[in-house]
Write a protein that holds these residues in place. Structure first.
Motif: not given
Lengths: 331, 341
Positions: A50, A52-53, A56, A59-60, A247-249, A256, A294-296, A299
């Motif tokens: 979908n 949204y995914n 993601l 973004q990831q 991504r992470i403020p 990392y 693969l990761r997403n 999961t």
């Protein structure tokens, strides 16, 4: 190379030559793998396909994806950069601290300056002292990681919203929501793809990586080219630092830790040869996306992360095996 | 010739990728997430659990307890983890992936107390209830509720026991800390000093080192500190592996009679080490309680919309065979029955 083989051939032969040229395209393997993975996960998981995914996954992929462009440049010169992730992490700390002291523009400037200087240190050691890149960047990796913790006082720093978190801001294209970070990543790929494939500098990078002696004999200033690659990698690391804070403020000196190796994974899966001189950043983009998918996907399918690591590991070995196989056949 | 080679390598690549994926998917169904997809009272409510890493026995216990409770409640547990201590990116990705899968609630032991708040907020905005386990977020109300050990209180207990055991001897304290800047680490450290009755930076502290809670690093650190502070008689350790590492160094220096070691965590190995005299006392935490209560809270939310709230202390217990007056403690037999890992 291909123009020579197609010259003077008739219509059918021309088509055949064209087909053979497409099949010779080294991007085809990685691309096929990406498509296969997407098809498999679309069947296995209801939530995978979908918008949204899919957004993601992009973004990831942003931070490692950007860093992997720098790694591609270095590997094309038959080097390797073990320090690239730690340069970016240092960049995030510098950015967070400078933001408190002098505002976002100064912070961005300081980050780019620090990352470029570190690129110059790596490049200087490789070209002037002629040390192997593996050793140089292993050393700078260790030193930069420690310097980052010293500078951070082992704390994490929150970054104020605004310019510095800009790359984390999302926007919509129709129903597809994505972030400026994704756009930044694609821009970095586009710029470096252009520089590599359409400019003399790009041809020099490939030549230096393919055979440094031959490149010198043909009049390329190989040291200058090598050095410029390390400088460019510093700039790219700074962009990655900026994207990371989007991504992470929070700037975290412990973040990392696997980024250095993750970039190598993306580059190798994308078909760039570890022996230098062959490959492309488009391959790396595909490699990054393969790892992200693969990761997403695994999961979403409920697979333990340790099995995900096994799959990624297998993929790296397959990719290198394919490269070696092709290299031996073409030799 | 060339064409055929390329075609073949292409096929090889695609086939191997497919088999890698298939292998992994097969591995999963036989292994880890043998979750309860059979609907019960909770009608297959999906609950996500994100631990700091997936290798630490503490988090393994947390996961097992959550899995057991989810099975009991008829819910499905999806367990994810960061790749290393400090892997904020990995935890953020895990939150996003769980939201994408449509979980009702997420239980998380945050790697960084403030690094992942944006992702948590976005999950909550999507109607997912988020519960912090083991480690609180900063600010604490970034999540709906927290189920955790009061680490400050646990540290106070640890400090009080070491001080009481030392008696009237002038203290020379060495502190083997965990990861610099970690919330839990700071709470335990500060709590210990409070219970011990001295201030940060006071001259009774004769040595201090970060160990990341790692046995090998703790041993090296203690070996070095013993050179600098041979008169050490009291030792704070962030966890039991650090205590075990330090003990090796102290034993090698022939100073086991001289140093009182206090630790914290309550793993079965740790309790066994208390029993055999390697560690003087440890303060036990109850990860299973955190997991069980967290899973129950999500199941309750799914069934009637009640959201959990606030900080919920899951308690801690001093375990030692050398009790001191005025401090509640249990012996190592009780400890062995209630330990984790």
């Amino acid at each position: 190379m291909s123009s020579a083989t197609t010259a003077g051939l008739g219509g059918r032969d021309l088509t055949r030559a064209r087909v053979s040229r497409i099949l010779r395209e080294p991007l085809l393997g990685p691309l096929a793998a990406l498509v296969v993975a997407i098809i498999v996960f679309s069947i296995v998981s209801q939530t995978f396909l979908n918008p949204y995914n899919l957004s993601l996954i992009l973004q990831q992929s942003v931070v490692v994806g950007i860093l992997a462009v720098g790694q591609t440049l270095i590997i094309l010169t038959s080097g390797i950069d073990l320090s690239i992730g730690s340069v970016a992490v240092l960049g995030t700390i510098v950015m967070a601290q400078a933001a408190g002291a002098g505002g976002p523009i100064l912070a961005l400037g300081a980050t780019f300056a620090v990352c470029v200087v570190l690129g110059a240190v790596n490049g200087g050691l490789v070209t002037v002292l002629r040390l192997p890149p593996f050793i140089v960047t292993l050393g700078t990796f260790t030193a930069i990681q420690a310097a980052t913790r010293l500078l951070a006082g082992s704390q994490t720093y929150q970054v104020p919203d605004g310019v510095l978190t800009l790359l984390g801001t999302s926007f919509r294209i129709g129903t597809f929501a994505t972030t400026y970070g994704v756009v930044a990543m694609l821009l970095v790929y586009l710029v470096v793809w252009y520089a590599l494939s359409q400019t003399a500098w790009g041809k020099h990078v490939y030549a230096v990586g393919g055979n440094i002696t031959a490149s010198k004999l043909s009049g390329i200033k190989s040291n200058r080219t090598l050095f410029s690659v390390y400088l460019a990698t510093g700039v790219i690391a700074a962009v990655a630092a900026w994207a990371a804070l989007g991504r992470i403020p929070n700037a975290d000196p412990n973040a990392y830790q696997t980024a250095n190796l993750d970039t190598i994974t993306a580059v190798v899966i994308g078909g760039t040869s570890l022996f230098g001189g062959r490959g492309s950043v488009i391959g790396t983009l595909i490699g990054t996306l393969i790892v992200g998918v693969l990761r997403n996907g695994l999961t979403q399918a409920g697979v333990d992360s340790l099995y995900q690591n096994i799959a990624t590991g297998i993929l790296v070995i397959v990719a290198v095996a394919v490269d070696q196989f092709a290299r031996r056949r073409s030799a | 010739m060339f064409t055929r080679t390329k075609k073949r390598s292409l096929t090889v690549g695609a086939v191997l990728l497919a088999s890698a994926v298939a292998f992994t998917l097969a591995g999963c169904s036989g292994g880890s997430s043998s979750g309860s997809s059979t609907g019960g009272s909770a009608d297959g409510v999906k609950i996500g659990l994100i631990t700091k890493t997936d290798s630490n026995p503490y988090f393994v216990k947390l996961r097992e307890a959550a899995q057991a409770q989810a099975t009991k409640d008829g819910a499905t547990l999806i367990a994810l983890a960061g790749a290393f201590d400090g892997d904020n990116e990995g935890q953020v990705a895990a939150i996003e992936n769980l939201v994408s899968q449509g979980v009702k609630g997420i239980l998380i032991t945050p790697n960084s107390s403030s690094g992942i708040l944006t992702a948590i907020k976005s999950a909550r905005d999507n109607g997912v209830v988020v519960i912090a386990l083991d480690t609180a977020t900063d600010p604490e109300d970034a999540v709906d509720a927290t189920y955790a050990t009061d680490n400050k209180a646990a540290g106070v207990t640890q400090g009080k026991w070491v001080k009481a055991t030392l008696g009237s001897t002038a203290p020379a304290l060495v502190m083997l800390d965990g990861t610099p800047g970690g919330t839990v680490d700071t709470f335990r450290h500060d709590g210990f000093l409070e219970g011990f009755g001295i201030a940060e930076g006071s001259s009774e502290i004769v040595g201090q080192e970060n160990t990341n809670g790692d046995q090998t690093k703790a041993q090296t650190a203690m070996e070095n500190l013993l050179q600098r502070a041979p008169g050490v008689n009291a030792l704070y350790t962030i966890n039991e592996p650090a205590a075990a590492g330090a003990y090796e160094a102290i034993k090698a220096a022939g100073k086991t009679a001289q140093v009182t070691i206090g630790s914290i965590d309550g793993s079965c190995t740790g309790v066994a080490n208390v029993k055999s005299g390697i560690i003087g006392a440890t303060v036990m935490q109850f990860p299973a309680k955190m997991a069980e209560q967290g899973v129950d809270a999500v199941v309750k939310y799914a069934s009637d919309g009640t959201k959990p709230s606030g900080f919920n202390d899951t308690g801690s217990q001093l375990i030692t065979d050398k009790p001191v007056s005025g401090l509640d403690s249990k012996d190592t037999t009780w400890g062995a029955d209630n330990c984790w890992g």
